[in-house]
Design an enzyme around this catalytic site. Sequence first.
Site, PDB file in Angstrom:
ATOM      1  N   SER A  65      -4.886   2.946   3.861  1.00 46.77           N
ATOM      2  CA  SER A  65      -5.084   2.239   2.598  1.00 46.77           C
ATOM      3  C   SER A  65      -5.249   0.735   2.872  1.00 46.77           C
ATOM      4  O   SER A  65      -6.132   0.067   2.308  1.00 46.77           O
ATOM      5  CB  SER A  65      -3.876   2.508   1.691  1.00 46.77           C
ATOM      6  OG  SER A  65      -4.040   1.905   0.454  1.00 46.77           O
ATOM      7  N   LYS A  69       0.802  -1.231   0.000  1.00 48.86           N
ATOM      8  CA  LYS A  69       0.000   0.000   0.000  1.00 48.86           C
ATOM      9  C   LYS A  69       0.837   1.286   0.000  1.00 48.86           C
ATOM     10  O   LYS A  69       0.358   2.352   0.381  1.00 48.86           O
ATOM     11  CB  LYS A  69      -1.023   0.059   1.153  1.00 48.86           C
ATOM     12  CG  LYS A  69      -1.852  -1.173   1.384  1.00 48.86           C
ATOM     13  CD  LYS A  69      -2.287  -1.891   0.128  1.00 48.86           C
ATOM     14  CE  LYS A  69      -3.373  -1.184  -0.651  1.00 48.86           C
ATOM     15  NZ  LYS A  69      -3.668  -1.955  -1.903  1.00 48.86           N
ATOM     16  N   HIS A 107       7.541  -7.314  -2.070  1.00 49.01           N
ATOM     17  CA  HIS A 107       7.133  -6.735  -0.788  1.00 49.01           C
ATOM     18  C   HIS A 107       8.022  -7.247   0.344  1.00 49.01           C
ATOM     19  O   HIS A 107       7.739  -6.980   1.508  1.00 49.01           O
ATOM     20  CB  HIS A 107       5.695  -7.143  -0.454  1.00 49.01           C
ATOM     21  CG  HIS A 107       4.637  -6.401  -1.212  1.00 49.01           C
ATOM     22  ND1 HIS A 107       4.706  -5.060  -1.484  1.00 49.01           N
ATOM     23  CD2 HIS A 107       3.446  -6.825  -1.716  1.00 49.01           C
ATOM     24  CE1 HIS A 107       3.610  -4.702  -2.142  1.00 49.01           C
ATOM     25  NE2 HIS A 107       2.836  -5.743  -2.301  1.00 49.01           N
TER      26      HIS A 107
HETATM   27  P1  A3P Z   1      -5.136   4.609  -1.425  1.00 46.47           P
HETATM   28  O1  A3P Z   1      -5.784   3.360  -0.910  1.00 46.47           O
HETATM   29  O2  A3P Z   1      -4.713   5.527  -0.304  1.00 46.47           O
HETATM   30  O3  A3P Z   1      -5.915   5.308  -2.473  1.00 46.47           O
HETATM   31  P2  A3P Z   1      -0.064  -0.474  -3.637  1.00 46.47           P
HETATM   32  O4  A3P Z   1      -0.063  -0.416  -5.119  1.00 46.47           O
HETATM   33  O5  A3P Z   1       1.317  -0.500  -3.034  1.00 46.47           O
HETATM   34  O6  A3P Z   1      -0.952  -1.545  -3.116  1.00 46.47           O
HETATM   35  O7  A3P Z   1      -0.651   0.910  -3.112  1.00 46.47           O
HETATM   36  C1  A3P Z   1      -1.970   1.265  -3.371  1.00 46.47           C
HETATM   37  C2  A3P Z   1      -2.151   2.724  -3.052  1.00 46.47           C
HETATM   38  O8  A3P Z   1      -1.481   3.524  -4.037  1.00 46.47           O
HETATM   39  C3  A3P Z   1      -3.621   3.121  -3.071  1.00 46.47           C
HETATM   40  O9  A3P Z   1      -3.747   4.174  -2.102  1.00 46.47           O
HETATM   41  C4  A3P Z   1      -3.743   3.630  -4.508  1.00 46.47           C
HETATM   42  O10 A3P Z   1      -4.871   4.465  -4.729  1.00 46.47           O
HETATM   43  C5  A3P Z   1      -2.433   4.402  -4.630  1.00 46.47           C
HETATM   44  N1  A3P Z   1      -2.077   4.709  -6.022  1.00 46.47           N
HETATM   45  C6  A3P Z   1      -1.964   3.856  -7.064  1.00 46.47           C
HETATM   46  N2  A3P Z   1      -1.697   4.530  -8.198  1.00 46.47           N
HETATM   47  C7  A3P Z   1      -1.637   5.844  -7.870  1.00 46.47           C
HETATM   48  C8  A3P Z   1      -1.409   7.056  -8.612  1.00 46.47           C
HETATM   49  N3  A3P Z   1      -1.208   7.049  -9.924  1.00 46.47           N
HETATM   50  N4  A3P Z   1      -1.424   8.225  -7.924  1.00 46.47           N
HETATM   51  C9  A3P Z   1      -1.633   8.250  -6.597  1.00 46.47           C
HETATM   52  N5  A3P Z   1      -1.870   7.146  -5.842  1.00 46.47           N
HETATM   53  C10 A3P Z   1      -1.869   5.954  -6.472  1.00 46.47           C
END
Ligand code: A3P
Length: 287
Positions: free
Chosen positions: A131, A45, A101
Amino acid sequence: MSEAELYTEYKGIYLPKHLHPPESLKFLEEFTFRHDDIIVVTYPKSGTTWMQEIVPLIQSEGDMASVLTIPNWDRMPWLEEYRAMLLNLDQRPSPRLFASHFHYSMMPESFFRVKPKVIYVMRNPKDVFTSSFHFCGMASFLVKPGTVDEFLEKFLSGKVMLGSWFDHVKGWLNAEEQGRVMYISYEEMILDLNDSVSRIARFMGKSLSEEVTKKIADRCTFKSMKQNKMSNYSLVPQEVFDQKKSEFLRKGIAGDWKNLFTETQMETFDAVYKEKMKEVKFRFIWD
Ligand code: A3P
């Protein structure tokens, strides 16, 4: 379902069984890295999916083909997940692009010997928590978070998938291969995506024109990625990711923890953070 039912414990860390059958952990233990491999490492996340869009676009110098036709999990596969075994990774041309991860201490022997490049992405742990809280509510292979207080207790003591955020970040900040690791935060990417793309490109040894850099940054905005079915997880069945409960690309902002935490929860979090991070010299953007 409980931790005992959904998680396996590997090197003292909880991993969802659904993604990590024993063969896939063995696969990584025996994996042979190349010196020019590029691995994006994150605590879950923290911006993994975002990097799975940015890094391949830098590698292709702005050619959109891979992000438009290949799902993020095959474009830049997690080395510790079962899919990695199915993708003939040893036949991919260099530089290969991977995600992980895993904690620093969980990396296999070849990693420490070969020293591939690592891009380590960090995010304000209160936003990681937020998140993750929503994600655990929508992913069938994760233990349901319960109340914010219940999840807070588990998160702060590392009894969640991939263990303690504090140990993950401290481990990678102390990596021996300093010249081979780039540290970047989610918040820096939010503040200036163009500049972040250009710094990542430099680390990858790519020199991009201003025009290509901008084209990549425009493609990697939250809004644009949300519309890309190869990156928004809409290809995953609803039984696995129930995006009606919470979308994978949920809010994409810094500071959403303020909408979740009470004053007391914030104080609890800050006290544990202060204690666990007291010896860390790295200056985080959120401190
Ligand atoms: P949120 O749940 O706070 O929106 P991961 O990919 O490591 O699982 O992380 C997911 C988080 O990164 C989510 O956060 C997601 O919305 C955010 N995320 C993914 N792409 C993004 C982008 N282009 N800009 C901003 N946040 C992004």
